[in-house]
Design an enzyme around this catalytic site. Sequence first.
Site, PDB file in Angstrom:
ATOM      1  N   ASP A  42     -24.632   4.693  33.472  1.00  0.00           N
ATOM      2  CA  ASP A  42     -24.420   4.639  34.929  1.00  0.00           C
ATOM      3  C   ASP A  42     -23.574   5.821  35.392  1.00  0.00           C
ATOM      4  O   ASP A  42     -23.363   6.005  36.602  1.00  0.00           O
ATOM      5  CB  ASP A  42     -23.828   3.290  35.363  1.00  0.00           C
ATOM      6  CG  ASP A  42     -22.482   2.997  34.720  1.00  0.00           C
ATOM      7  OD1 ASP A  42     -22.030   3.791  33.872  1.00  0.00           O
ATOM      8  OD2 ASP A  42     -21.885   1.952  35.052  1.00  0.00           O
ATOM      9  N   ASP A  81     -28.118   1.551  30.909  1.00  0.00           N
ATOM     10  CA  ASP A  81     -26.910   0.864  31.396  1.00  0.00           C
ATOM     11  C   ASP A  81     -27.241  -0.100  32.523  1.00  0.00           C
ATOM     12  O   ASP A  81     -27.944   0.270  33.471  1.00  0.00           O
ATOM     13  CB  ASP A  81     -25.953   1.918  31.967  1.00  0.00           C
ATOM     14  CG  ASP A  81     -24.606   1.911  31.264  1.00  0.00           C
ATOM     15  OD1 ASP A  81     -24.323   0.963  30.511  1.00  0.00           O
ATOM     16  OD2 ASP A  81     -23.853   2.869  31.489  1.00  0.00           O
ATOM     17  N   LYS A 110     -27.146  -1.786  27.858  1.00  0.00           N
ATOM     18  CA  LYS A 110     -25.693  -1.806  27.634  1.00  0.00           C
ATOM     19  C   LYS A 110     -25.007  -2.423  28.850  1.00  0.00           C
ATOM     20  O   LYS A 110     -25.423  -2.167  29.978  1.00  0.00           O
ATOM     21  CB  LYS A 110     -25.158  -0.384  27.412  1.00  0.00           C
ATOM     22  CG  LYS A 110     -23.634  -0.338  27.256  1.00  0.00           C
ATOM     23  CD  LYS A 110     -23.132   1.003  26.771  1.00  0.00           C
ATOM     24  CE  LYS A 110     -22.976   2.049  27.833  1.00  0.00           C
ATOM     25  NZ  LYS A 110     -22.070   1.689  28.957  1.00  0.00           N
ATOM     26  N   GLU A 112     -20.912  -3.653  30.375  1.00  0.00           N
ATOM     27  CA  GLU A 112     -19.471  -3.521  30.184  1.00  0.00           C
ATOM     28  C   GLU A 112     -18.772  -4.876  30.231  1.00  0.00           C
ATOM     29  O   GLU A 112     -19.189  -5.782  30.963  1.00  0.00           O
ATOM     30  CB  GLU A 112     -18.876  -2.612  31.279  1.00  0.00           C
ATOM     31  CG  GLU A 112     -19.375  -1.188  31.189  1.00  0.00           C
ATOM     32  CD  GLU A 112     -18.708  -0.235  32.181  1.00  0.00           C
ATOM     33  OE1 GLU A 112     -17.685  -0.610  32.805  1.00  0.00           O
ATOM     34  OE2 GLU A 112     -19.221   0.894  32.327  1.00  0.00           O
ATOM     35  N   GLU A 179     -14.351   2.546  24.420  1.00  0.00           N
ATOM     36  CA  GLU A 179     -13.944   3.711  25.224  1.00  0.00           C
ATOM     37  C   GLU A 179     -12.435   3.675  25.511  1.00  0.00           C
ATOM     38  O   GLU A 179     -11.879   2.630  25.880  1.00  0.00           O
ATOM     39  CB  GLU A 179     -14.727   3.698  26.555  1.00  0.00           C
ATOM     40  CG  GLU A 179     -14.322   4.836  27.484  1.00  0.00           C
ATOM     41  CD  GLU A 179     -15.322   5.086  28.620  1.00  0.00           C
ATOM     42  OE1 GLU A 179     -16.383   4.436  28.664  1.00  0.00           O
ATOM     43  OE2 GLU A 179     -15.021   5.955  29.455  1.00  0.00           O
TER      44      GLU A 179
HETATM   45  O1  KIV Z   1     -22.285   5.445  31.561  1.00  0.00           O
HETATM   46  C1  KIV Z   1     -21.982   6.124  30.586  1.00  0.00           C
HETATM   47  O2  KIV Z   1     -22.313   7.310  30.503  1.00  0.00           O
HETATM   48  C2  KIV Z   1     -21.222   5.502  29.521  1.00  0.00           C
HETATM   49  C3  KIV Z   1     -20.674   6.377  28.434  1.00  0.00           C
HETATM   50  C4  KIV Z   1     -19.624   7.277  28.922  1.00  0.00           C
HETATM   51  C5  KIV Z   1     -20.273   5.595  27.250  1.00  0.00           C
HETATM   52  O3  KIV Z   1     -21.036   4.336  29.529  1.00  0.00           O
END
Ligand code: KIV
Length: 261
Positions: A42, A81, A110, A112, A179
């Site tokens: 994202d 994401d 992915k 968070e 992270e």
């Molecule tokens: O959105 C993204 O690019 C990320 C990375 C920085 C791990 O989550």
Amino acid sequence: MNIFDFQKKKISGEKISMVTCYDYTSARILAETSIDCLLVGDTAAMTMHGYKDTLPATIEMMKYHIAAVSRGAGKKFIIGDMPFASYRKSFSDNITAAQVLMQAGAHAIKLEGAAGNQDFIRHMTETGIPVMGHIGLTPQFMHMLGGFKVQGKTQSSAERLKEDVLMLQEAGCFALVIEGVPAALGTELTKLLSIPTIGIGAGPHTDGQVLVLQDLLGLTLDLKPKFVKAFVDGYDQFKNGIEAYVQAVNSGGFPSDEHCY
Ligand code: KIV
């Protein structure tokens, strides 16, 4: 690469390399490299659209970038994401959002955070969607974290992160991004888990590393966190190339005979 290869690398101790990618041309180049996997993060909201953080990313935006990357990425494993709040709605809305990203070309999703995500992670894996977790300095939580701040610096927040990673592993994540935590904690979290960790600002002892492509290529102008390393001076090379073109146009040196019909 598939989710079992991530596990094999954890066991063999071979590092996992991941980089973000948002467009077809970059995906074509990355497809010709030995990079293990591509993250359509994202961060697209920042690198591609110029927003100051990732909160404005939407499912539509992610779908568009994932589809472009998947057209150029060849056999590379693509993680997409889920944008801010898109997985904190009703189960059916969450799964529809994940479905859109998978059908655009992602091979995994992915998301968070940990608390409150377990049931949805289980539901996604039971639906056929591999899930990568993401903990620590999670940018979607920036207003809860009081900004972009290194996490896990106190005993209690480090303990909380240990609980979180175990919870995410138990819920069915095949890998985790860690992270912005102290390097020693990155090592500890990695040792605690049987699934691989991919670090960004989490020290050298995670099972792999991820960087934003624009940072790695030295194209980023403004925000340069300590964990970023530019492996090429892309900004100057880009600029010099454009200046050379302008000069050639102005001097009449371009186009020359070889570029004319
Ligand atoms: O959105 C993204 O690019 C990320 C990375 C920085 C791990 O989550």
